[in-house]
Design an enzyme around this catalytic site. Structure first.
Site, PDB file in Angstrom:
ATOM      1  N   SER A   1      11.297  67.287  41.183  1.00  0.00           N
ATOM      2  CA  SER A   1      12.113  68.352  41.766  1.00  0.00           C
ATOM      3  C   SER A   1      13.469  68.544  41.097  1.00  0.00           C
ATOM      4  O   SER A   1      14.157  69.524  41.389  1.00  0.00           O
ATOM      5  CB  SER A   1      12.323  68.095  43.264  1.00  0.00           C
TER       6      SER A   1
ATOM      7  N   LYS B   1      13.949  71.845  39.509  1.00  0.00           N
ATOM      8  CA  LYS B   1      14.315  73.032  40.288  1.00  0.00           C
ATOM      9  C   LYS B   1      15.703  73.541  39.925  1.00  0.00           C
ATOM     10  O   LYS B   1      15.975  74.739  40.041  1.00  0.00           O
ATOM     11  CB  LYS B   1      14.234  72.704  41.783  1.00  0.00           C
TER      12      LYS B   1
ATOM     13  N   TYR C   1      17.423  67.200  50.146  1.00  0.00           N
ATOM     14  CA  TYR C   1      16.644  67.590  51.323  1.00  0.00           C
ATOM     15  C   TYR C   1      17.380  67.198  52.595  1.00  0.00           C
ATOM     16  O   TYR C   1      18.584  67.433  52.705  1.00  0.00           O
ATOM     17  CB  TYR C   1      15.227  66.994  51.251  1.00  0.00           C
TER      18      TYR C   1
ATOM     19  N   VAL D   1      10.947  63.182  43.408  1.00  0.00           N
ATOM     20  CA  VAL D   1      10.126  62.088  43.935  1.00  0.00           C
ATOM     21  C   VAL D   1       9.600  61.173  42.832  1.00  0.00           C
ATOM     22  O   VAL D   1       8.987  60.145  43.126  1.00  0.00           O
ATOM     23  CB  VAL D   1       8.958  62.612  44.799  1.00  0.00           C
TER      24      VAL D   1
ATOM     25  N   TYR E   1       4.683  75.995  38.738  1.00  0.00           N
ATOM     26  CA  TYR E   1       5.396  75.010  39.563  1.00  0.00           C
ATOM     27  C   TYR E   1       4.940  73.586  39.273  1.00  0.00           C
ATOM     28  O   TYR E   1       5.768  72.683  39.098  1.00  0.00           O
ATOM     29  CB  TYR E   1       5.209  75.347  41.047  1.00  0.00           C
TER      30      TYR E   1
END
Length: 313
Positions: free
Chosen positions: A64, A67, A243, A261, A191
Site C-alpha cells: 500500500s 498508493k 488506516y 502490509v 491495482y
C-alpha cells in the site's frame, strides 16, 4: 552525519534483539513466507546524503505504500477533480472495509484505504490498457528512485489476484455506484501489480524524496508535483497513512507516513529527509510493528517530528 549512521546502527541492533515481531500478512501467500527476522532502514537527507542499516538493500513488496505514488500520478492527470471521486478524511475502519461505501454512495473515505486506492488506479488507467498504466507506474518509480532495478514481483501480483476477493467486492460495489470508469478486471489488474512493486528501503527512501522537497525531484530538478499538492499528500499520509492506526502513529512518531502490509513504511520529514523502514511482522492494525517502533525512536532522537521546532506540512 556520522551521528545519524550511528543512530541507525543502534536502532537496527535494538530491533534485532526484540522477540515480539508481529505477524506477517499471511492472507497473501507470497508474503507469508517472508522471514520475520528481517529489518532494514534507510534515510536520505535533503542534502542528498544516504544512510542505511540492517537489510536496507533487500527488496520487499511495498504493497500500500504504492498508493502514495499512484495518487501523485492521478493528481497529475486529473488535478483536483479527483477529489469528487474520493474523500480526504480518515476512515476509522480497517483498510479493506466495505461498510462505509454503502452509507457514502460508493465514494471512498480517502485514497489510502483499499477502496480509495482502487478508484485512484482507475483514474490512472484513464480508459487505457492496464499494461500501459502499469508500465507508467514502473517508469515513474525508476525515475524517482534513480534506479532501473525497481521491478514488479510477478509472484506477489499473482498471489494478490488469486486471493483478492474482498478487493473484487469493493471494486464491483463502486462500479455499481458509477465510481469506476473502466472494467473491474482491468482496474484490479493495475491495482494488484502496483501493490506488488518490489523495492529496498534505500530505493524507497530515494523515491520519496520529492515529497520532502516541495514536490521537486532533487536529482534532476524536475517538478514532480506542485509544492501545494506535495504538502497535501503529506497531510493525507499523516491523517490516513496507517488506516485506523493513523492517530496512534501521528501521536508516537509525528511525521507523515504510509504503511504497507509487506511490512514497509515510508516516512516524510518536510525539508529534512525521506525515510523507509521494513520489518515484515505487523501489529493488530496491519502496520509494521518494529517499523513503527524504529521510526518512533528515530523521530525522538533527531527531533524530526513535524510538531517540533518549525517543521510543518
Amino acid at each position: 552525519m556520522a551521528d545519524l549512521q550511528d543512530l541507525l546502527d543502534t536502532i537496527a541492533a535494538d530491533m534485532a534483539a526484540i522477540e515480539e515481531r508481529g505477524r506477517s500478512a499471511d492472507y497473501i501467500p507470497a508474503l507469508a513466507r517472508v522471514d520475520p527476522a528481517r529489518f532494514g532502514i534507510a534515510v536520505v537527507t535533503a542534502e542528498g546524503h544516504s544512510f542505511t542499516a540492517g537489510d536496507a538493500e533487500t527488496p520487499f513488496s511495498i504493497q500500500s505504500i504504492s498508493k502514495v505514488f499512484m495518487l501523485t500520478l492521478a493528481l497529475g492527470k486529473h488535478g483536483d477533480a479527483l477529489w469528487r471521486r474520493v474523500g480526504r478524511e480518515p476512515s476509522g475502519s480497517a483498510f479493506n472495509s466495505i461498510v462505509q461505501l454503502e452509507f457514502e454512495h460508493g465514494i471512498p473515505r480517502n485514497p489510502f484505504i483499499n477502496a480509495g486506492a482502487i478508484v485512484v488506479a482507475d483514474a490512472v488507467l484513464d480508459r487505457g490498457a492496464p499494461q500501459g498504466a502499469i508500465g507508467e507506474l514502473l517508469r515513474f518509480m525508476r525515475f524517482l528512485a534513480e534506479d532501473d532495478a525497481v521491478e514488479i514481483d510477478i509472484e506477489v501480483a499473482g498471489s494478490e489476484a488469486r486471493t483478492g476477493f474482498r478487493n473484487l467486492a469493493l471494486a464491483n460495489y463502486m462500479k455499481a455506484f458509477g465510481n469506476l470508469r473502466n472494467a473491474v478486471d482491468d482496474v484490479l489488474n493495475v491495482y494488484f501489480n502496483q501493490c506488488a512493486l518490489a523495492m529496498s528501503c534505500r530505493q524507497l527512501a530515494m523515491a520519496g524524496r520529492y515529497l520532502s522537497a516541495d514536490g521537486l525531484h532533487p536529482g534532476t530538478g524536475h517538478q514532480v508535483i506542485s509544492a501545494r499538492r506535495a504538502r497535501r499528500v503529506g497531510a493525507l499520509m499523516l491523517t490516513c497513512g496507517h488506516y485506523d492506526g493513523s492517530g496512534e502513529f501521528a501521536f508516537r512518531v509525528g511525521i507523515p507516513g504510509k504503511s504497507g502490509v509487506g511490512g514497509g513504511i515510508l516516512g516524510i520529514v518536510p525539508g529534512k529527509a525521506s525515510i523507509a523502514v521494513w520489518s515484515p511482522g505487523l501489529n493488530e492494525r496491519g502496520n509494521s510493528l518494529l517499523g513503527s517502533l524504529a521510526l518512533e525512536r528515530l523521530s525522538e532522537a533527531t527531533g524530526w517530528s513535524i510538531f517540533n521546532g518549525g517543521l510543518s506540512i
